[in-house]
Write a protein that holds these residues in place. Structure first.
Motif, PDB file in Angstrom:
ATOM      1  N   THR A 173      -2.664   7.636   3.508  1.00 13.86           N
ATOM      2  CA  THR A 173      -2.358   6.205   3.522  1.00 13.86           C
ATOM      3  C   THR A 173      -3.406   5.441   2.738  1.00 13.86           C
ATOM      4  N   GLN A 174      -2.964   4.575   1.849  1.00 14.20           N
ATOM      5  CA  GLN A 174      -3.879   3.777   1.043  1.00 14.20           C
ATOM      6  C   GLN A 174      -4.481   2.662   1.889  1.00 14.20           C
ATOM      7  N   GLN A 175      -5.750   2.412   1.699  1.00 15.44           N
ATOM      8  CA  GLN A 175      -6.440   1.370   2.447  1.00 15.44           C
ATOM      9  C   GLN A 175      -6.148  -0.005   1.845  1.00 15.44           C
ATOM     10  N   SER A 211      -9.252  -2.021  -2.239  1.00 15.99           N
ATOM     11  CA  SER A 211      -9.615  -0.606  -2.221  1.00 15.99           C
ATOM     12  C   SER A 211      -8.453   0.254  -2.711  1.00 15.99           C
ATOM     13  N   ARG A 214       0.833  -1.199   0.000  1.00 12.29           N
ATOM     14  CA  ARG A 214       0.000   0.000   0.000  1.00 12.29           C
ATOM     15  C   ARG A 214       0.873   1.255   0.000  1.00 12.29           C
TER      16      ARG A 214
END
Length: 418
Positions: free
Chosen positions: A400-402, A406, A384
């Protein structure tokens, strides 16, 4: 009398609102460094750490303790992790250049502005940009000043005495606002197989003349040679970034400009045949050739990336896990992160399709705002993306990427202060 132990618990400090004041270190996801980034905090340099179980934090500050004026600020920072240890290069608005070297956990400070170089005069103009490269024999520090000078400092392995290796007087019409350097070698080049040979260093520079300049320091040489000038942008160059591949025979160079565009240039190196006798830049099919001391550089235009609606202020290459890899050598794919004064970040990828075009796969940002000066990629967690950006007001913003599948980004705890 009982002794009292004092340890550092927390540091709250803001970043100087200058494009080159923030630096996130490039590293392979499988081997993250001890520090993931650094930024100028008034007259000091703050070092960042980021781990999966703890938030982004300042865990060390580097002080130069040189007497300066109250308004003096660190204007450019570059962080480099090598086998010899961690190197932090920084310059300030008075023209001072500092290098901190970490050995066995201890930091040593070198004031490069006092380096000797056969009567060379070190400028007192503000430092506009810095870059650093570590060869087998020496550390090369490239510094661009706001009066148009470009200076190269050299430190031999195991030596703390810096010397001025080269200096170019480019003039105010060619002030360089951004620099990046990388080690290069050609196929079958002796420097790639013999430990007693030194690699060449390729330097990319861009600034107010809207052009990207390529320069070379030959392995073992003491001169900075101008190789090639790349044209196409119609605004100041705000950022350049090499794709730091382990094999440097072919790689990409990204350039970002105030014309709202990103250009990708493909650079291929080969060993030079001295029978040709060619010294100047020549035009070849789909590009240009420049002749270095031992290498031939073939540069061609690769792609034009359109997606931002205002100045593009920074670009940075990174690698992310690639689930569709057919072999281990392709387990990570290259992606490009860009920031802009339109207050957005774009992650560019090149899917393996028939077109093989670079596409804006992810876009992150907020409505409104005053724009972003620069951005970087923090160590990834489970593939991520973890992004940090410096806003026009000096605030460090983080997204922050989930978890997959997603592609949603959420704001995360960052580092801020006065």
């Amino acid at each position: 009398m009982a002794s009292v132990a004092v340890t550092l618990a927390h540091v709250a400090v803001g970043c100087n609102a200058v494009s080159n004041a923030l630096c996130c270190i490039h590293a392979h996801p499988s081997s993250p460094p001890a520090y993931c980034g650094a930024f100028g905090a008034k007259n000091a340099v703050a070092l960042l750490t980021s781990a999966s179980a703890s938030p982004l934090a300042v865990t060390a500050t580097l002080q130069h303790r040189v007497q300066t004026q109250e308004v003096t600020r660190i204007t450019s920072v570059r962080l480099l992790s090598t086998a010899c240890g961690l190197q932090v290069l920084a310059g300030d608005s008075e023209g001072n250049v500092f290098l901190w070297r970490q050995t066995a956990g201890a930091w040593r400070l070198l004031h490069l502005s006092t380096a000797v170089g056969s009567g060379d005069r070190i400028p007192t103009a503000s430092v506009a940009a810095v870059a650093v490269a570590q060869t087998r024999r020496r550390l090369l520090c490239f510094v661009a000043f706001s009066d148009g000078q470009l200076t190269v400092f050299s430190l031999r392995e195991g030596d703390d005495d810096a010397t001025v290796l080269a200096r170019l007087e480019l003039g105010v019409e060619r002030i360089m606002e951004t620099l990046d350097a990388m080690l290069v070698s050609g196929p079958g080049d002796a420097s790639s197989s013999q430990d007693d040979s030194e690699e060449s260093v390729l330097l990319a520079a861009g600034g107010v003349d809207s052009k990207v300049h390529l320069l070379e320091v030959e392995g073992g040489g003491d001169a900075l040679t101008q190789l090639l000038t790349l044209e196409g942008h119609h605004g100041w160059i705000r950022s350049v970034a090499f794709q730091q591949r382990q094999s440097s025979e072919s790689f990409l160079l990204a350039s970002a400009s105030q014309d709202q565009r990103i250009r990708l240039w493909k650079v291929t190196t080969s060993c030079r045949s001295f029978q040709t006798g060619k010294e100047a830049t020549v035009e070849v099919q789909h590009g240009f050739q420049a002749f270095g001391a031992t290498l031939v550089y073939t540069v061609s235009f690769d792609a034009l990336l359109l997606g931002h609606e205002d100045w593009v202020t920074s670009v940075q290459w990174t690698q992310l896990p690639h689930s569709d890899a057919e072999d281990a050598s392709e387990s990570h794919e290259w992606t490009l992160l860009s920031s802009s004064m339109d207050n957005t970040l774009i992650v560019w990828t090149k899917p393996k399709t028939q077109l093989e075009a670079w596409l804006p796969s992810l876009r992150v940002g907020e409505m409104g705002g005053n724009g972003l000066l620069s951005a970087g990629v923090l160590p990834a967690l489970d593939g991520r993306l973890d992004l940090v950006a410096l806003s026009f007001t000096g605030q460090l913003e983080r997204w922050t990427q989930q978890p997959a599948p997603s592609k949603l980004f959420l704001p995360a705890i960052s580092v801020n202060g006065h």
